[in-house]
Design a protein around this motif. Structure first.
Motif, PDB file in Angstrom:
ATOM      1  N   ALA A 273       0.829  -1.212   0.000  1.00 44.28           N
ATOM      2  CA  ALA A 273       0.000   0.000   0.000  1.00 44.28           C
ATOM      3  C   ALA A 273       0.857   1.252   0.000  1.00 44.28           C
ATOM      4  O   ALA A 273       0.561   2.229  -0.686  1.00 44.28           O
ATOM      5  N   LEU A 274       1.958   1.237   0.766  1.00 41.82           N
ATOM      6  CA  LEU A 274       2.858   2.392   0.807  1.00 41.82           C
ATOM      7  C   LEU A 274       3.548   2.595  -0.537  1.00 41.82           C
ATOM      8  O   LEU A 274       3.708   3.722  -1.006  1.00 41.82           O
ATOM      9  N   ILE A 275       3.958   1.491  -1.163  1.00 39.93           N
ATOM     10  CA  ILE A 275       4.621   1.586  -2.461  1.00 39.93           C
ATOM     11  C   ILE A 275       3.635   2.080  -3.522  1.00 39.93           C
ATOM     12  O   ILE A 275       3.951   2.951  -4.344  1.00 39.93           O
ATOM     13  N   THR A 276       2.427   1.533  -3.494  1.00 43.86           N
ATOM     14  CA  THR A 276       1.403   1.948  -4.450  1.00 43.86           C
ATOM     15  C   THR A 276       1.040   3.422  -4.296  1.00 43.86           C
ATOM     16  O   THR A 276       0.855   4.145  -5.274  1.00 43.86           O
ATOM     17  N   SER A 277       0.990   3.885  -3.042  1.00 49.37           N
ATOM     18  CA  SER A 277       0.723   5.295  -2.784  1.00 49.37           C
ATOM     19  C   SER A 277       1.808   6.175  -3.368  1.00 49.37           C
ATOM     20  O   SER A 277       1.543   7.244  -3.931  1.00 49.37           O
ATOM     21  N   ALA A 278       3.070   5.722  -3.253  1.00 43.75           N
ATOM     22  CA  ALA A 278       4.182   6.482  -3.831  1.00 43.75           C
ATOM     23  C   ALA A 278       4.075   6.524  -5.352  1.00 43.75           C
ATOM     24  O   ALA A 278       4.365   7.557  -5.976  1.00 43.75           O
ATOM     25  N   VAL A 279       3.644   5.417  -5.967  1.00 38.32           N
ATOM     26  CA  VAL A 279       3.432   5.391  -7.420  1.00 38.32           C
ATOM     27  C   VAL A 279       2.344   6.392  -7.790  1.00 38.32           C
ATOM     28  O   VAL A 279       2.498   7.183  -8.746  1.00 38.32           O
ATOM     29  N   ASP A 280       1.239   6.365  -7.071  1.00 41.40           N
ATOM     30  CA  ASP A 280       0.110   7.268  -7.375  1.00 41.40           C
ATOM     31  C   ASP A 280       0.517   8.734  -7.263  1.00 41.40           C
ATOM     32  O   ASP A 280       0.012   9.588  -8.013  1.00 41.40           O
TER      33      ASP A 280
END
Length: 283
Positions: A273-280
């Motif tokens: 979730a943290l990695i995906t948030s950084a992508v977003d």
């Protein structure tokens, strides 16, 4: 240099200096007599015996010859080199470029079974993409003013990483600060590709990847990026040098720190979730 690394290097150099003094005394010589026999100024003898100046290989050979202790030169040279290798300036190992530095790690990587890495600044080398590694090494080369062999260095790093991550009996425990996901190395496209690869790497059987959230209640402060190779050696990365730690007591401190960071990190779905948030956030 961190205090523990500094003390370790100084202690190792002092042991060499003390051994030089013992050899002189065993030979029944005064410091001025060693100076006379070697053709040195007496001040040089004093600097060597007090660990003010690290001895070169030739200094040790000359000292042992002057003291009729040539048989001790080989072991003493090895000890002095070991002390020097505890603190290695980047300018020394990067003077011919970055490729040879990447290749120099291959024996260490191949014999290590468990890698424990904490990163506070960039993605660990073993999980870097081609574009990310290129952007990072280009900035390193530019800052340290090394010969430009970035393309070859990147290929060497990726080849080394592919071998140890995908082949052999190696395991990687990696803990990143959330800031690593947000620091832009290269452009947005480079970061999207890199973060996507981190998500993919979480499925590798050999990899355990944790992220310390910004919101974590810190029980351990952020420190320099480091790796512990099995339980035999730790390496910390500084701006100007790398520090190699082999003293068991100091390795235990790095293992303890890694344990603290591991407990602060989140894994699995929370890390994704943290990695995906950084992508977003890259739009």
């Amino acid at each position: 240099m961190p205090a523990t690394a500094s003390s370790s290097v100084e202690d190792a150099r002092k042991l060499v200096a003390d051994r030089l003094r013992e050899i002189r005394r065993d030979a029944g010589l005064k410091a001025r007599q060693v100076a006379a026999r070697t053709g040195w100024y007496p001040s040089k003898v004093s600097r060597l015996e007090n660990a003010v100046t690290p001895p070169s290989d030739e200094d040790i050979r000359a000292w042992c010859l002057a003291c009729a202790a040539e048989d001790q030169a080989v072991d003493l040279i090895a000890a002095a080199r070991s002390a020097d290798n505890m603190y290695v300036e980047w300018r020394r190992v990067q003077r011919t470029g970055l490729r040879r530095l990447q290749e120099s790690y291959i024996p260490l990587y191949e014999r290590t079974r468990v890698f424990r890495t904490y990163c506070c600044n960039v993605v660990p080398g073993v999980l870097q993409t081609h574009a990310y590694a290129t952007a990072l090494m280009r900035s390193i080369s530019r800052f340290h003013e090394t010969p430009d062999d970035v393309a070859d260095a990147v290929e060497a790093r990726l080849d080394r990483s592919a071998r140890v991550v995908r082949e052999g009996d190696h395991r990687f425990a990696l803990v990143l600060e959330e800031s690593v996901l947000r620091h832009r190395v290269g452009n947005a496209e480079t970061m999207v590709g890199q973060l996507g690869y981190l998500l993919a790497a979480m499925a590798f059987p050999s990899v355990s990847l944790g992220v310390i959230p910004f919101s974590a209640e810190r029980r351990m402060w952020m420190i320099e990026t480091f790796t512990v190779y099995d339980e035999e050696q730790a390496e910390a990365e500084l701006l100007t040098a790398r520090v190699n730690v082999t003293a068991p007591a100091e390795i235990r401190q790095y293992l303890k720190a890694f344990g603290e960071f591991s407990r602060l990190a989140v894994y699995g779905a929370d890390a994704r979730a943290l990695i995906t948030s950084a992508v977003d956030s890259l739009g």
